[in-house]
Scaffold this active site. Sequence first.
Site, PDB file in Angstrom:
ATOM      1  N   GLY A  11       0.846  -1.205   0.000  1.00 23.65           N
ATOM      2  CA  GLY A  11       0.000   0.000   0.000  1.00 23.65           C
ATOM      3  C   GLY A  11       0.876   1.247   0.000  1.00 23.65           C
ATOM      4  N   ARG A  15      -1.493   8.736   2.992  1.00 27.43           N
ATOM      5  CA  ARG A  15      -2.007   9.567   4.083  1.00 27.43           C
ATOM      6  C   ARG A  15      -0.977   9.866   5.168  1.00 27.43           C
ATOM      7  NH1 ARG A  15      -7.210   7.081   6.358  1.00 27.43           N
ATOM      8  NH2 ARG A  15      -6.822   5.257   5.056  1.00 27.43           N
ATOM      9  N   GLU A 154     -17.118  -7.033   0.627  1.00 28.42           N
ATOM     10  CA  GLU A 154     -16.522  -5.748   0.978  1.00 28.42           C
ATOM     11  C   GLU A 154     -17.619  -4.709   1.190  1.00 28.42           C
ATOM     12  OE1 GLU A 154     -13.025  -5.027   1.392  1.00 28.42           O
ATOM     13  OE2 GLU A 154     -13.240  -7.184   1.554  1.00 28.42           O
ATOM     14  N   LYS A 350      31.115  14.101  29.534  1.00 25.63           N
ATOM     15  CA  LYS A 350      31.301  13.318  28.311  1.00 25.63           C
ATOM     16  C   LYS A 350      32.570  12.503  28.401  1.00 25.63           C
ATOM     17  CE  LYS A 350      33.738  13.951  24.955  1.00 25.63           C
ATOM     18  NZ  LYS A 350      34.631  14.456  23.900  1.00 25.63           N
ATOM     19  N   ALA A 379      31.914  24.383  41.692  1.00 30.23           N
ATOM     20  CA  ALA A 379      30.961  24.954  40.741  1.00 30.23           C
ATOM     21  C   ALA A 379      31.695  25.670  39.628  1.00 30.23           C
ATOM     22  CB  ALA A 379      30.039  25.926  41.462  1.00 30.23           C
ATOM     23  N   ASN A 385      38.845  20.617  26.956  1.00 33.64           N
ATOM     24  CA  ASN A 385      39.412  19.399  26.357  1.00 33.64           C
ATOM     25  C   ASN A 385      39.733  19.530  24.881  1.00 33.64           C
ATOM     26  OD1 ASN A 385      36.608  19.568  25.909  1.00 33.64           O
ATOM     27  ND2 ASN A 385      36.528  17.400  25.399  1.00 33.64           N
ATOM     28  N   ARG A 439      46.074  32.722  38.839  1.00 30.75           N
ATOM     29  CA  ARG A 439      45.216  33.854  38.520  1.00 30.75           C
ATOM     30  C   ARG A 439      45.975  35.107  38.942  1.00 30.75           C
ATOM     31  NH1 ARG A 439      41.847  31.867  43.450  1.00 30.75           N
ATOM     32  NH2 ARG A 439      42.776  33.098  45.097  1.00 30.75           N
TER      33      ARG A 439
HETATM   34  C1  UD1 Z   1      -8.879  -5.584   3.364  1.00 35.94           C
HETATM   35  C2  UD1 Z   1      -9.905  -6.688   3.097  1.00 35.94           C
HETATM   36  C3  UD1 Z   1     -11.117  -6.476   3.988  1.00 35.94           C
HETATM   37  C4  UD1 Z   1     -10.688  -6.427   5.434  1.00 35.94           C
HETATM   38  C5  UD1 Z   1      -9.604  -5.358   5.629  1.00 35.94           C
HETATM   39  C6  UD1 Z   1      -9.061  -5.457   7.026  1.00 35.94           C
HETATM   40  C7  UD1 Z   1      -9.619  -7.168   0.733  1.00 35.94           C
HETATM   41  C8  UD1 Z   1     -10.188  -7.032  -0.614  1.00 35.94           C
HETATM   42  N1  UD1 Z   1     -10.305  -6.633   1.727  1.00 35.94           N
HETATM   43  O1  UD1 Z   1      -9.500  -4.369   2.967  1.00 35.94           O
HETATM   44  O2  UD1 Z   1     -12.038  -7.518   3.805  1.00 35.94           O
HETATM   45  O3  UD1 Z   1     -11.789  -6.152   6.263  1.00 35.94           O
HETATM   46  O4  UD1 Z   1      -8.512  -5.563   4.733  1.00 35.94           O
HETATM   47  O5  UD1 Z   1      -8.146  -4.432   7.237  1.00 35.94           O
HETATM   48  O6  UD1 Z   1      -8.605  -7.774   0.911  1.00 35.94           O
HETATM   49  N2  UD1 Z   1      -2.048  -4.275  -0.213  1.00 35.94           N
HETATM   50  C9  UD1 Z   1      -1.042  -4.549  -1.091  1.00 35.94           C
HETATM   51  N3  UD1 Z   1      -1.280  -4.441  -2.441  1.00 35.94           N
HETATM   52  C10 UD1 Z   1      -2.489  -4.076  -2.929  1.00 35.94           C
HETATM   53  C11 UD1 Z   1      -3.516  -3.780  -2.002  1.00 35.94           C
HETATM   54  C12 UD1 Z   1      -3.270  -3.906  -0.670  1.00 35.94           C
HETATM   55  O7  UD1 Z   1       0.069  -4.892  -0.710  1.00 35.94           O
HETATM   56  O8  UD1 Z   1      -2.628  -4.014  -4.158  1.00 35.94           O
HETATM   57  C13 UD1 Z   1      -1.782  -4.417   1.214  1.00 35.94           C
HETATM   58  C14 UD1 Z   1      -1.862  -3.080   1.964  1.00 35.94           C
HETATM   59  O9  UD1 Z   1      -0.587  -2.460   2.062  1.00 35.94           O
HETATM   60  C15 UD1 Z   1      -2.390  -3.489   3.323  1.00 35.94           C
HETATM   61  C16 UD1 Z   1      -3.184  -4.774   3.043  1.00 35.94           C
HETATM   62  O10 UD1 Z   1      -2.772  -5.237   1.801  1.00 35.94           O
HETATM   63  O11 UD1 Z   1      -1.345  -3.812   4.221  1.00 35.94           O
HETATM   64  C17 UD1 Z   1      -4.683  -4.507   3.035  1.00 35.94           C
HETATM   65  O12 UD1 Z   1      -4.970  -3.595   2.018  1.00 35.94           O
HETATM   66  P1  UD1 Z   1      -6.055  -2.466   2.172  1.00 35.94           P
HETATM   67  O13 UD1 Z   1      -6.138  -1.706   0.911  1.00 35.94           O
HETATM   68  O14 UD1 Z   1      -5.837  -1.726   3.411  1.00 35.94           O
HETATM   69  O15 UD1 Z   1      -7.364  -3.371   2.280  1.00 35.94           O
HETATM   70  P2  UD1 Z   1      -8.768  -2.951   2.805  1.00 35.94           P
HETATM   71  O16 UD1 Z   1      -9.467  -2.210   1.767  1.00 35.94           O
HETATM   72  O17 UD1 Z   1      -8.642  -2.316   4.133  1.00 35.94           O
END
Ligand code: UD1
Length: 456
Positions: A11, A15, A154, A350, A379, A385, A439
Amino acid sequence: MAHAVVILAAGLGTRMKSKLPKVLHPLMGKPLVGYCIDTAFASGAEKVVVVIGHGAELVRKTFAGYQNLEFVVQDRQLGTAHALAQAKPALAGYPNSVVVTQGDTPLTRVETLTGLVEAIGDAGMAMLTMKLDDPSGYGRILRDEQGEIVRNVEQKDATPEQRAIREINPGVYCFDHTVWERLEAVDNNNAAKEYYLPDLIKLYRSAGKRVVSTESTDPGELLGVNSRQQLAQVEQVLISRLCAHWMAQGVRIIRPETVYIEPTVQLEADVTLWPGVILRGSTKIAEGAEVGAYSVLTDAVVEAGARVKSHSVLESAHLGAGSDAGPFARLRAGTVVEEGVHIGNFVEIKNTRLKRGVKAGHVSYLGDAEIGEDSNIGAGTITANFDGKRKHKTVIGRGVFIGSNSTLIPPITIGDGAFVAGGSGINKDVPEDALAIARARQENKDDFMKRKRESE
Ligand code: UD1
Ligand code: CA
């Protein structure tokens, strides 16, 4: 029961608003994904594969010391199933179960992973579930009349009735070794146009395999880090867990909600921590010692019964048994304070050894020095140094008295039992038992001021 773990962490973490990849953001001194990696190995994983996005080089470098750890890159974030598929080359032919976790939920517990590995048995898949009063945002678990899991939906794809379901998918799974071929059948026909990992539930079931679950009641396990605010929340949960642990071991923590203690710190029974204390790195505090309010200790050792008074800073320094330092003391790298030493306010030290019984009560700088037993540092004493190019050493013997506001210009040695008069600038060795005065001699001009006033 051997298993491998895949951590999904590609991910983008937009943010966080940071140049640093999200997975490397420090949480109590350790990178975020490091928690998931350590948990994976603690669960007995034979191999751990982390799926990462950008910043791969830096991530690999950060974890260079680990064995059986591999990073694979997912170039485009097409969904969690696509992310897991990137780990296939790293685990192709692996004959045992594969646990999948999320790289941004650092509080997932070791027992959760081992619980899933135990639960899978001859089922095709085991998944964690959790019941929440507010399930919004998470995938919802659909079960049939027998209570068997039939699929995950989802939030984006859910009907209003499905959205009312309180059982959710925390995103932690265990799959059998056939997962790799099944992933190929996952499509992206959904609201997000993503390849959804939980779609494997349907695929396992249509192949005649059961999907089982274990339930977690620890809400901390769900805490994901997507923003700086969530990072702070997770940090607070971790600190409270650590405080609870140390208090159970006999440590007194006054206002635990104000302290910061890294997981690498070691404390003994009857240690007292006042509010606002920060303890970092390999800091070790022995029995009965006390750390005063708003003190910061990094890689420091505080021996039994010693007292660090408020607002002091210790860095790679050693404070001996029964000694005290502060308030407002600064003990820098290489400071070794032996037993029964008194260090007062505004003293900076130090790379210096203070032997047993030394007193340095007020406003001093002691650098690159050695101070013998029971000597008294007045004091305002300063060791000069640094000559602009090199550091030089000051050696002070035992039972020496350095008068206030003296400047000691090394390299010099001040012999045992010597006395340096206040206000001296000392740049030559002082023999044992000598009195050194360096001194300008004082001159008193009788009636000078009286005459001045009368002439005005
Ligand atoms: C996912 C689950 C959801 C669950 C939630 C819990 C899916 C489709 N949904 O949703 O059911 O309730 O987690 O937190 O899996 N990531 C990647 N590559 C990608 C997408 C995601 O590595 O292409 C990784 C992200 O970095 C993260 C994890 O997978 O660590 C979850 O991804 P995120 O996009 O947060 O999934 P959610 O939409 O929260
Ligand atoms: Ca998420």
